[in-house]
Design a protein around this motif. Structure first.
Motif, PDB file in Angstrom:
ATOM      1  N   PHE A 168       7.803   9.832  -4.547  1.00 48.36           N
ATOM      2  CA  PHE A 168       8.716   8.605  -4.866  1.00 48.36           C
ATOM      3  C   PHE A 168       9.500   8.382  -3.783  1.00 48.36           C
ATOM      4  N   LEU A 169       9.822   9.250  -2.821  1.00 53.34           N
ATOM      5  CA  LEU A 169      10.807   8.705  -1.870  1.00 53.34           C
ATOM      6  C   LEU A 169      10.279   7.836  -0.812  1.00 53.34           C
ATOM      7  N   LEU A 170       8.882   8.000  -0.801  1.00 54.96           N
ATOM      8  CA  LEU A 170       8.167   7.053   0.434  1.00 54.96           C
ATOM      9  C   LEU A 170       8.369   5.462  -0.165  1.00 54.96           C
ATOM     10  N   SER A 171       8.274   5.291  -1.557  1.00 55.49           N
ATOM     11  CA  SER A 171       8.106   4.159  -2.263  1.00 55.49           C
ATOM     12  C   SER A 171       9.672   3.760  -2.031  1.00 55.49           C
ATOM     13  N   GLY A 172      10.798   4.552  -2.261  1.00 53.54           N
ATOM     14  CA  GLY A 172      12.226   4.120  -2.060  1.00 53.54           C
ATOM     15  C   GLY A 172      12.521   3.711  -0.748  1.00 53.54           C
ATOM     16  N   PHE A 173      11.992   4.466   0.231  1.00 60.63           N
ATOM     17  CA  PHE A 173      12.102   4.190   1.853  1.00 60.63           C
ATOM     18  C   PHE A 173      11.506   2.743   1.923  1.00 60.63           C
ATOM     19  N   VAL A 174      10.239   2.436   1.678  1.00 61.14           N
ATOM     20  CA  VAL A 174       9.841   1.352   1.790  1.00 61.14           C
ATOM     21  C   VAL A 174      10.848   0.138   1.272  1.00 61.14           C
ATOM     22  N   SER A 231       0.702  -1.095  -0.041  1.00 57.71           N
ATOM     23  CA  SER A 231       0.087  -0.018   0.135  1.00 57.71           C
ATOM     24  C   SER A 231       0.880   1.403  -0.007  1.00 57.71           C
ATOM     25  N   LEU A 232       1.844   1.196   0.785  1.00 58.01           N
ATOM     26  CA  LEU A 232       2.926   2.392   0.703  1.00 58.01           C
ATOM     27  C   LEU A 232       3.760   2.705  -0.479  1.00 58.01           C
ATOM     28  N   VAL A 233       3.924   1.756  -0.952  1.00 60.32           N
ATOM     29  CA  VAL A 233       4.673   1.614  -2.466  1.00 60.32           C
ATOM     30  C   VAL A 233       3.769   2.210  -3.425  1.00 60.32           C
ATOM     31  N   ALA A 243       0.933   3.982  -2.981  1.00 55.91           N
ATOM     32  CA  ALA A 243       0.537   5.188  -2.636  1.00 55.91           C
ATOM     33  C   ALA A 243       1.842   6.180  -3.054  1.00 55.91           C
ATOM     34  N   GLY A 244       3.062   5.692  -2.949  1.00 53.36           N
ATOM     35  CA  GLY A 244       4.000   6.531  -3.448  1.00 53.36           C
ATOM     36  C   GLY A 244       4.331   6.720  -4.908  1.00 53.36           C
ATOM     37  N   VAL A 245       4.053   5.896  -5.444  1.00 53.42           N
ATOM     38  CA  VAL A 245       4.153   5.963  -6.765  1.00 53.42           C
ATOM     39  C   VAL A 245       2.958   6.889  -7.449  1.00 53.42           C
ATOM     40  N   ILE A 246       1.750   6.476  -6.956  1.00 54.96           N
ATOM     41  CA  ILE A 246       0.417   7.255  -7.403  1.00 54.96           C
ATOM     42  C   ILE A 246       0.680   8.888  -7.170  1.00 54.96           C
ATOM     43  N   LEU A 247       1.078   9.173  -5.849  1.00 56.41           N
ATOM     44  CA  LEU A 247       1.289  10.321  -5.465  1.00 56.41           C
ATOM     45  C   LEU A 247       2.424  11.015  -6.099  1.00 56.41           C
ATOM     46  N   GLY A 248       3.290  10.228  -6.248  1.00 62.02           N
ATOM     47  CA  GLY A 248       4.571  10.954  -7.175  1.00 62.02           C
ATOM     48  C   GLY A 248       4.256  11.288  -8.449  1.00 62.02           C
ATOM     49  N   PHE A 249       3.513  10.526  -9.132  1.00 66.08           N
ATOM     50  CA  PHE A 249       2.979  11.002 -10.599  1.00 66.08           C
ATOM     51  C   PHE A 249       2.055  12.089 -10.584  1.00 66.08           C
ATOM     52  N   SER A 250       1.200  12.005  -9.744  1.00 71.22           N
ATOM     53  CA  SER A 250      -0.009  12.952  -9.570  1.00 71.22           C
ATOM     54  C   SER A 250       0.108  14.304  -8.851  1.00 71.22           C
ATOM     55  N   ILE A 251       0.931  14.275  -7.659  1.00 71.71           N
ATOM     56  CA  ILE A 251       0.933  15.513  -6.856  1.00 71.71           C
ATOM     57  C   ILE A 251       2.352  16.091  -6.829  1.00 71.71           C
ATOM     58  N   HIS A 252       3.621  15.382  -6.563  1.00 72.23           N
ATOM     59  CA  HIS A 252       4.746  15.656  -6.400  1.00 72.23           C
ATOM     60  C   HIS A 252       5.705  14.658  -6.674  1.00 72.23           C
ATOM     61  N   GLN A 253       6.969  14.824  -6.997  1.00 73.15           N
ATOM     62  CA  GLN A 253       7.836  13.694  -7.414  1.00 73.15           C
ATOM     63  C   GLN A 253       8.555  13.506  -6.020  1.00 73.15           C
ATOM     64  N   GLY A 254       8.441  14.365  -4.957  1.00 74.14           N
ATOM     65  CA  GLY A 254       9.014  13.990  -3.601  1.00 74.14           C
ATOM     66  C   GLY A 254       8.328  12.513  -3.068  1.00 74.14           C
TER      67      GLY A 254
END
Length: 174
Positions: free
Chosen positions: A141-147, A124-126, A128-139
């Protein structure tokens, strides 16, 4: 030493004749669903030196897990844990037992096994990170990387911080 795998039907016959059926899954998995005749002796407990028995050479012990993979991968440890008894592995584990129409005890009020909770949370976190990274802000993507880094660390070290955190959640306090 070759360890023989047996079908659920063969296992049921042996259990009726007095064979011991041992579930090597973890306590949370066992609590959610189990074979009523099975005794719990988790693989982690076996690795810590816990044993059932004593057994003699005429005893029969059948080990099972969820799918049969854990028992197959750890067959020698299992044999050593009940030596000198005759050992069988339940082919396909609990999944095959259910598929064969054999009865189980299920308590759906118990929480999902911890590793499934980790998989759901991490996925779910990965996502969410990808969806939010494409739709809101590239930052994001760090969530997916962290997980991903956390999962890599867990695989290398054997310590999963997410599992430890989920373990403390109220739904897992029973």
């Amino acid at each position: 030493m070759t360890i023989e795998s047996i079908s659920p039907a063969q296992a049921r016959i042996l259990v009726a004749q007095g064979a011991a059926l041992i579930d090597i899954r973890e306590r949370d998995e066992y609590a959610r669903e189990n074979i009523e005749q099975a005794h719990l002796l988790s693989l982690s407990a076996i690795e810590n030196g816990d044993r059932l028995g004593p057994f003699d050479p005429f005893d029969t012990v059948i080990f099972h897990c969820q799918s049969g993979a854990r028992t197959a991968q750890n067959a020698q440890k299992l044999v050593d844990a009940v030596a000198p008894a005759k050992v069988f592995l339940l082919e396909g584990g609990l999944n095959a037992w259910k598929k064969d129409g054999q009865e189980i005890h299920a308590d759906k009020s118990q929480p999902l096994p911890l590793m499934r909770q980790v998989q759901i949370a991490a996925g779910s976190l990965v996502l969410a990170g990808v969806i939010l990274g494409f739709s809101i802000h590239q930052g994001f993507f760090l969530l997916s990387g962290f997980v991903g880094a956390g999962l890599l660390f867990a695989g290398i070290s054997g310590f999963c911080g997410m599992a430890r955190l989920l373990e403390k959640m109220p739904w897992n306090q029973r």
